[in-house]
Design a protein around this motif. Structure first.
Motif, PDB file in Angstrom:
ATOM      1  N   ARG A  78       7.850   8.618  -7.831  1.00 47.12           N
ATOM      2  CA  ARG A  78       8.041   8.639  -6.511  1.00 47.12           C
ATOM      3  C   ARG A  78       7.943   7.338  -5.895  1.00 47.12           C
ATOM      4  NH1 ARG A  78       3.653  11.501  -2.208  1.00 47.12           N
ATOM      5  NH2 ARG A  78       4.388  10.869  -0.504  1.00 47.12           N
ATOM      6  N   GLU A  79       8.496   7.007  -4.659  1.00 46.93           N
ATOM      7  CA  GLU A  79       8.584   5.491  -4.225  1.00 46.93           C
ATOM      8  C   GLU A  79       7.832   5.542  -2.880  1.00 46.93           C
ATOM      9  OE1 GLU A  79      12.417   4.057  -3.318  1.00 46.93           O
ATOM     10  OE2 GLU A  79      13.236   4.680  -5.236  1.00 46.93           O
ATOM     11  N   PHE A  80       7.087   4.471  -2.770  1.00 43.76           N
ATOM     12  CA  PHE A  80       6.236   4.126  -1.632  1.00 43.76           C
ATOM     13  C   PHE A  80       6.753   2.947  -0.739  1.00 43.76           C
ATOM     14  CE2 PHE A  80       3.707   6.298  -4.754  1.00 43.76           C
ATOM     15  CZ  PHE A  80       3.004   7.338  -4.062  1.00 43.76           C
ATOM     16  N   ASP A  81       6.569   2.836   0.388  1.00 41.82           N
ATOM     17  CA  ASP A  81       6.984   1.501   1.098  1.00 41.82           C
ATOM     18  C   ASP A  81       5.871   0.412   1.408  1.00 41.82           C
ATOM     19  OD1 ASP A  81       5.413   2.858   2.939  1.00 41.82           O
ATOM     20  OD2 ASP A  81       6.646   2.922   4.671  1.00 41.82           O
ATOM     21  N   ARG A  82       4.863   0.671   0.675  1.00 41.74           N
ATOM     22  CA  ARG A  82       3.800  -0.257   0.738  1.00 41.74           C
ATOM     23  C   ARG A  82       2.923  -0.250  -0.983  1.00 41.74           C
ATOM     24  NH1 ARG A  82       1.584   4.710   2.139  1.00 41.74           N
ATOM     25  NH2 ARG A  82      -0.670   4.914   2.073  1.00 41.74           N
ATOM     26  N   GLN A  83       2.283  -1.083  -0.982  1.00 45.35           N
ATOM     27  CA  GLN A  83       1.647  -1.581  -2.345  1.00 45.35           C
ATOM     28  C   GLN A  83       0.348  -0.622  -2.190  1.00 45.35           C
ATOM     29  OE1 GLN A  83       2.325  -3.332  -5.027  1.00 45.35           O
ATOM     30  NE2 GLN A  83       0.736  -2.302  -5.831  1.00 45.35           N
ATOM     31  N   LEU A  84       0.116   0.110  -3.381  1.00 43.38           N
ATOM     32  CA  LEU A  84      -1.052   0.613  -3.240  1.00 43.38           C
ATOM     33  C   LEU A  84      -1.693   0.594  -4.678  1.00 43.38           C
ATOM     34  CD1 LEU A  84       0.264   4.370  -2.322  1.00 43.38           C
ATOM     35  CD2 LEU A  84      -1.091   2.739  -1.086  1.00 43.38           C
ATOM     36  N   ASP A  85      -2.922   0.829  -5.156  1.00 45.06           N
ATOM     37  CA  ASP A  85      -3.528   0.539  -6.280  1.00 45.06           C
ATOM     38  C   ASP A  85      -3.073   1.707  -7.326  1.00 45.06           C
ATOM     39  OD1 ASP A  85      -5.107  -1.446  -5.538  1.00 45.06           O
ATOM     40  OD2 ASP A  85      -6.677  -0.473  -4.868  1.00 45.06           O
ATOM     41  N   ARG A  86      -2.617   2.755  -6.817  1.00 46.92           N
ATOM     42  CA  ARG A  86      -2.367   3.882  -7.738  1.00 46.92           C
ATOM     43  C   ARG A  86      -1.518   4.901  -6.921  1.00 46.92           C
ATOM     44  NH1 ARG A  86      -3.201   2.793 -12.928  1.00 46.92           N
ATOM     45  NH2 ARG A  86      -5.188   1.941 -13.306  1.00 46.92           N
TER      46      ARG A  86
END
Length: 152
Positions: A130-138
């Motif tokens: 899955r792609e995210f537009d922001r940095q997450l820890d997990r």
């Protein structure tokens, strides 16, 4: 005003313009590079401490682009200093160049080519993809770590 990153001292950057830097750059330098910093400071190089407000502005811009995790505290404070002094940032660091461009800060490169375009990074889960537009820890779906992905 030219604001100098550590690479300027390492690569013996020279200019006839006024210069500035920050104390954290001196802490990154060793040997001859550190002597160059000290000599320039003794010759009138301005030492600047950016405001917390400007540092927060730079952090927000870096987070929007996905570069926040790539920048050190020194990098953020250098961009903030350049922004406050309405100067030119002298660096070879691509993430700093990307954030500087977003903030309309002029950049001069030293030993490498500069960036050719501003990038807004995405982040992809190493488990489920899955792609995210922001940095997450997990990953919010499967809990796997994310990796920065070059936008297409």
């Amino acid at each position: 005003m030219y604001v100098l990153d550590s690479s300027a001292f390492i690569h013996e950057y020279h200019t006839t313009e006024q210069t500035a830097s920050i104390p954290l750059v001196r802490e990154e330098l060793e040997d001859e590079s550190a002597y160059r910093y000290d000599a320039m400071e003794g010759s009138g190089m301005h030492i600047h401490i950016p405001t917390d407000e400007t540092i927060d502005t730079v952090r927000r811009a870096a987070a929007e682009l996905g570069d926040l995790e790539e920048l050190s505290d020194t990098d953020i404070r250098l961009v903030a200093t350049t922004f406050e002094l309405d100067g030119t940032l002298v660096t070879d660091d691509y993430a700093m160049q990307n954030v500087a461009e977003k903030l309309n800060v002029t950049v001069e490169v030293i030993a490498r080519e500069g960036i050719t375009e501003q990038r807004q990074w995405s982040f992809q889960c190493q488990g489920c993809g899955r792609e995210f537009d922001r940095q997450l820890d997990r990953c919010e779906v499967c809990g796997s770590p994310l990796a920065r992905k070059n936008p297409t």
